[in-house]
Scaffold this active site. Structure first.
Site, PDB file in Angstrom:
ATOM      1  N   ALA A 117       0.847  -1.195   0.000  1.00  0.00           N
ATOM      2  CA  ALA A 117       0.000   0.000   0.000  1.00  0.00           C
ATOM      3  C   ALA A 117       0.880   1.242   0.000  1.00  0.00           C
ATOM      4  O   ALA A 117       1.994   1.225   0.521  1.00  0.00           O
ATOM      5  CB  ALA A 117      -0.924   0.006   1.216  1.00  0.00           C
ATOM      6  N   SER A 120      -0.415   8.737   2.140  1.00  0.00           N
ATOM      7  CA  SER A 120       0.023  10.132   2.086  1.00  0.00           C
ATOM      8  C   SER A 120       1.427  10.336   2.616  1.00  0.00           C
ATOM      9  O   SER A 120       2.197  11.134   2.064  1.00  0.00           O
ATOM     10  CB  SER A 120      -0.945  11.002   2.887  1.00  0.00           C
ATOM     11  OG  SER A 120      -1.040  10.540   4.218  1.00  0.00           O
ATOM     12  N   ALA A 122       3.611   7.548   3.844  1.00  0.00           N
ATOM     13  CA  ALA A 122       4.536   6.425   3.719  1.00  0.00           C
ATOM     14  C   ALA A 122       3.967   5.353   2.819  1.00  0.00           C
ATOM     15  O   ALA A 122       2.801   5.418   2.412  1.00  0.00           O
ATOM     16  CB  ALA A 122       4.836   5.847   5.100  1.00  0.00           C
ATOM     17  N   ASP A 279      -7.412   8.662  13.029  1.00  0.00           N
ATOM     18  CA  ASP A 279      -7.472   8.534  11.571  1.00  0.00           C
ATOM     19  C   ASP A 279      -8.136   7.224  11.132  1.00  0.00           C
ATOM     20  O   ASP A 279      -7.524   6.414  10.443  1.00  0.00           O
ATOM     21  CB  ASP A 279      -6.046   8.605  11.014  1.00  0.00           C
ATOM     22  CG  ASP A 279      -6.013   9.030   9.556  1.00  0.00           C
ATOM     23  OD1 ASP A 279      -7.036   9.566   9.069  1.00  0.00           O
ATOM     24  OD2 ASP A 279      -4.980   8.841   8.897  1.00  0.00           O
TER      25      ASP A 279
END
Length: 940
Positions: A117, A120, A122, A279
């Site tokens: 993946a 934003s 890393a 988050d």
């Protein structure tokens, strides 16, 4: 400039679509808009990918809002969660070797070139350590720190400009909080420690049988293997992404259950731990492939730590929203530092309700958006009318005066969770799922009781030996949870001998009871209202044998022409069942004018003076109407002039609270164990049919809910809505015990000093000129002198006058005698005022012989039946009374409603220690409370 250019392009595109839909068939309109959404979503995605940094965070947030955004945006922006273009492998390898101090070959036996993946800050690669353990390696993008910090600076400038141009959209608290938290997200050592903390808090490493509790959550969090500032190595967990619907279905995973467990995990983090991940977008979750399929929580870079008081305030806000408790909601706002510019409790509750509303599936996005917009427009309309703002002014008006940065991340989490559930197409009822966790943080503080909490009794000096023994008794009662919050104050020979506060303000309010806390005392209020009637008689503005119809125009209709003032005070007017607002419409009790009108239009059931039936609610409006018509003044003006100012108890005795005192209010709750005994009590003939024990049982469970609402607490209900501290009530009865002589100043050991509060806080808004009831006449055919012209004039608190800095005190002094500002040494000039209170001596002909009541007060008799004093108790246990011969007065206020057992225990102890005859009503020693006759704490 890039953002501005794309925004203009999107704006013009949508405007053109609006024009085009006017000229095409209705059947083609949905497709037209869908294509527009797709075009513009691509523009937004391309711009964010180009700008990187903070803009990706914004895109991630938008990608979760399936509840309010078109599906085209959700589908495309979802890529920002973990599918951004990866950084070159060579850059990744350099960062790892620099941060960990070894070559890739030494560190790993295998390292996947393609990332699992990319987000934003890393990207994540799968790898195998030299010891053979499967891991994932999170590597920070090179130069991302400078980009993020630059974006924050630019975002701050944009927000400042928006706040200047449109004050109602001031996002400074949010961006300020982001500026504070974002740099911490760039240090993976901090993220590693955060991950360990959350994993420990949620008990992720405990086995199923270990430490099991009702609020334990069932989630997984990867172990931390190694960390540096820019590299993080974690345990590899094989899981399915939340946006991989096909795989979720193939594994038979229950999406509803997964999202509910994620929600529970966040409720635990917020309310129980006070430390949570800020988050929760879909890219930060996986679902384990092995059954039982459990959520895997990832990425703890952005976290928020809450102080214990703030955690409690957030829990209180949630529960206040769940229960519709406006007082608790405003109190929670004050505790967390959220300040409103105007007094609109209904709108505040409406917004809170929306905040914790249930989520909706993505296919209901348009309907949800319309509902939110309609609600916002409705609230703004109320604000516009309340503040008398023009259409232009209301657009620039921000109802929030101060928004604490500490709750910004909390608000973001709630919205992200709602978006997550919409993306997964499930419906989550947050009030049900989060409630046990919010309750646990408050009940955990409250249920500790005096045996654990050394500050359970308010820290104040002991006045006497009897107070020392009383405090020991309170600890005993508190340890078996018979007391939630309580105040006890007593005077002997004009001096304070007891002034103790203990416990907490409410079931969901762990703040300690203070000497100046305000308790709702139900029918204790009648004793205050009766004192006002006697004061008016003493002022020669009223006579006890005067016919009420001669005072109150319109009252004499329907067979009430023979009712006199003393009939009302003695509960023998026959109007005990005049109307039943609680049974008909509970909120009717808030309408002062309507209740007076109902009383004036009612018919008596019995001949005046013939039978004594307890007027449990009608007593107040009967007395209130007499007071206002006889004096030509408002009810609370008379209260201020007759009792509050002379006794210097301002701010601690109200009948209908003003705005501004919510933070000092105790909240009612019910001792369900004791009230269950009501079913065994036989009906009592001296009580009205609407107030028999079976009815009282229903009332006792419903009234706390009703009387915890702000509308009811602000209403003038002179029979049942007194709010006072025990020290103010005890001072009142200490004065009455001495024939109205004002006692010396209250004990200096009691802090804050009695009477130090501003008695009437100012309103923060002007009068609502569009109230439907403005101008409505209070009663038919009355004179200009006695009756105000309009509802606005009739209202207790004239908001326009408060805006011009006038207080109720100045209103009173404008209309009262020349001696109003001088110290008053005695409330009454009548030397036989005690006989008047009790209906004794020359006043005995005005009361029913051997009745429970004198003239407005409950008679207090000793064991041998002799008359020793007077007072009044309230449903649930609060009481106040005095013993004349022994110059003794006592007041007890409490918020856990019971059959009066706590009150009886206290009075038995105090009377025994002072060698004072024990009142008959409190003589029962079975622990169940007084004798359950009319006049006991239960009934009154």
């Amino acid at each position: 400039m890039k953002v501005f250019s794309v925004a203009i392009l999107i704006y013009l595109d949508y405007k053109s679509v609006q024009q085009r839909e006017k000229w095409i068939k209705k059947s083609k309109v949905p497709a037209l808009w869908e294509k527009a959404h797709e075009r513009n979503a691509k523009r937004v995605l391309n711009l964010i990918v180009e700008l990187e940094g903070l803009w990706v965070k914004l895109g991630q947030y938008l990608s979760t809002r399936a509840d309010v955004l078109p599906q085209a945006y959700i589908s495309l922006l979802t890529q920002l969660q973990d599918s951004l273009p990866p950084r070159p492998l060579q850059e990744v390898r350099r960062t790892i070797e620099r941060e960990l101090g070894n070559s890739m070959e030494v560190l790993f036996t295998d390292f996947a070139n393609e990332p699992l993946a990319t987000a934003s800050i890393a990207q994540v690669h799968r790898a195998t350590l030299a010891n053979g353990q499967d891991v994932v390696v999170k590597v920070q993008h090179n130069g991302i720190r400078a980009i993020i910090l630059e974006d924050l600076k630019n975002a701050k400038a944009i927000v400042d400009w928006i706040a200047w141009a449109e004050p109602q959209y001031d996002f400074n608290p949010m961006i300020d909080e982001w500026c504070k938290e974002a740099p911490r997200e760039l240090d993976f050592n901090i993220e590693a420690e955060n991950t360990r903390t959350v994993s420990k808090n949620l008990g992720c490493k405990k086995t199923n049988g270990e430490g099991r509790s009702d609020n334990r959550v069932d989630v997984l969090i990867p172990d931390i293997i190694q960390s540096s500032e820019s590299v993080l190595i974690l345990e590899y967990m094989d899981g399915i992404r939340l946006n991989d619907v096909e795989s979720l279905d193939a594994f038979g995973i229950d999406k509803q259950k997964i999202v509910e467990e994620i929600t529970r995990a966040y409720a635990h983090q917020i309310y129980v731990d006070g430390f949570f991940n800020g988050d929760p977008h879909p890219g930060n979750f996986l679902v384990s492939k092995e059954p039982p399929h459990r959520p895997i929580l990832l990425d703890f870079g952005l976290t928020k730590k809450l102080s214990h008081p703030l955690k409690q305030a957030l829990a209180k806000m949630f529960l206040a929203s769940a229960e519709g408790d406006q007082v608790a909601l405003l109190s929670a706002f004050a505790e967390m530092g959220l300040k409103l510019r105007l007094d609109l409790p209904d709108q505040a509750m409406s917004v809170a309700g929306l905040f914790f509303r249930s989520s909706t599936p993505s296919n209901e996005a348009l309907k949800t958006l319309k509902t939110l917009n309609d609600q916002r427009m409705q609230n703004m309309k109320v604000i516009q009318e309340k503040m008398q703002l023009s259409q232009k002014e209301v657009k620039r008006f921000n109802p929030v005066d101060a928004f604490p940065g500490d709750i910004v991340i909390f608000a973001r989490v709630i919205n992200l969770l709602r978006g997550l559930s919409s993306t997964m197409n499930v419906r989550i009822v947050y009030l049900d799922i989060m409630r046990p966790f919010a309750e646990s943080v408050l009940l955990g503080s409250i249920s500790r009781g005096p045996t654990v909490d050394s500050s359970w009794i308010h820290d104040s000096p002991v006045h006497s030996d009897v107070e020392f023994k009383l405090r020991k008794l309170l600890v005993e009662l508190g340890s078996i949870q018979k007391i939630l919050g309580i105040q006890v104050c007593a005077y002997k020979d004009g001096k304070v001998i007891i002034d103790t506060a203990a416990g907490v303000l409410g079931r969901y309010d762990p703040r300690p009871v203070q000497p100046d806390s305000l308790f709702p005392v139900f029918s204790v209020t009648k004793g205050i209202t009766a004192g006002m009637i006697h004061w008016l008689v003493d002022q020669r503005k009223l006579k006890l044998d005067q016919t009420v119809g001669d005072i109150w125009p319109g009252f004499a209709s329907n067979g009430k022409d023979l009712i006199k003032v003393h009939h009302v005070l003695n509960h023998t007017s026959g109007l005990h069942n005049a109307f039943d607002p609680v049974g008909e419409n509970p909120l009717l009790i808030c309408d002062w004018e309507e209740c007076l009108k109902r009383i004036a239009n009612s018919s008596p059931e019995t001949e005046p003076g013939s039978q004594q039936f307890y007027h449990y609610l009608t007593f107040g409006w009967l007395c209130g109407g007499i007071l206002e018509y006889a004096s030509g003044k408002k009810f609370q003006e008379i209260l201020e002039e007759s009792i509050v100012k002379p006794l210097k108890i301002g701010g601690e005795l109200y009948i209908g609270i003003p705005p501004g005192v919510e933070s000092r209010l105790a909240t009612l709750t019910v001792d369900t164990e004791e009230l269950s005994k009501l079913t065994s009590i036989a009906n009592q003939p001296e009580l009205p049919s609407t107030f028999q024990p079976e009815k009282i049982s229903q009332l006792a469970t419903s009234l706390p809910v009703l009387f915890n609402t702000l509308n009811v607490r602000r209403a003038i209900i002179p029979a049942a809505n007194g709010h006072c501290s025990a020290r103010a009530l005890a001072r009142y009865y200490a004065s009455l015990a001495d024939g109205g002589l004002v006692p010396p100043p209250h004990s200096s050991l009691s802090q804050p000093p009695l009477g130090s509060h501003t008695h009437v806080p100012k309103f923060s808004s002007v009068n609502d000129t569009k109230k439907k009831r403005k101008g409505k006449e209070m009663m038919a055919s009355t004179t200009q002198k006695v009756k105000p012209k309009s509802y606005k004039e009739k209202k207790l608190y004239d908001e326009e006058k408060f805006m011009s800095t006038e207080s109720l005190s100045s209103l009173v002094s404008d209309t009262s005698s020349d001696h109003q500002d001088e110290d008053i040494h005695n409330l009454f000039s009548n030397p036989r005022i005690h006989d008047a209170f009790m209906g004794a001596g020359e006043y005995s002909g005005l009361v029913l012989p051997d009745g429970k009541f004198g003239l407005g007060f409950k008679r207090v008799t000793s064991q041998d039946g002799s008359l020793v004093g007077f007072g009044h108790s309230g449903m649930g246990g609060s009481t106040g009374f005095c013993d004349i011969e022994n110059r003794f007065s006592i007041a007890i206020t409490l918020n856990k409603m019971s059959l009066g057992g706590v009150t009886a225990s206290i009075i038995r102890l105090v009377c025994s220690e002072l060698n004072i005859p024990l009142p008959k009503d409190f003589s029962v020693a079975n622990g169940m409370g007084p004798d359950l006759e009319m006049g006991t704490p239960l009934i009154n």
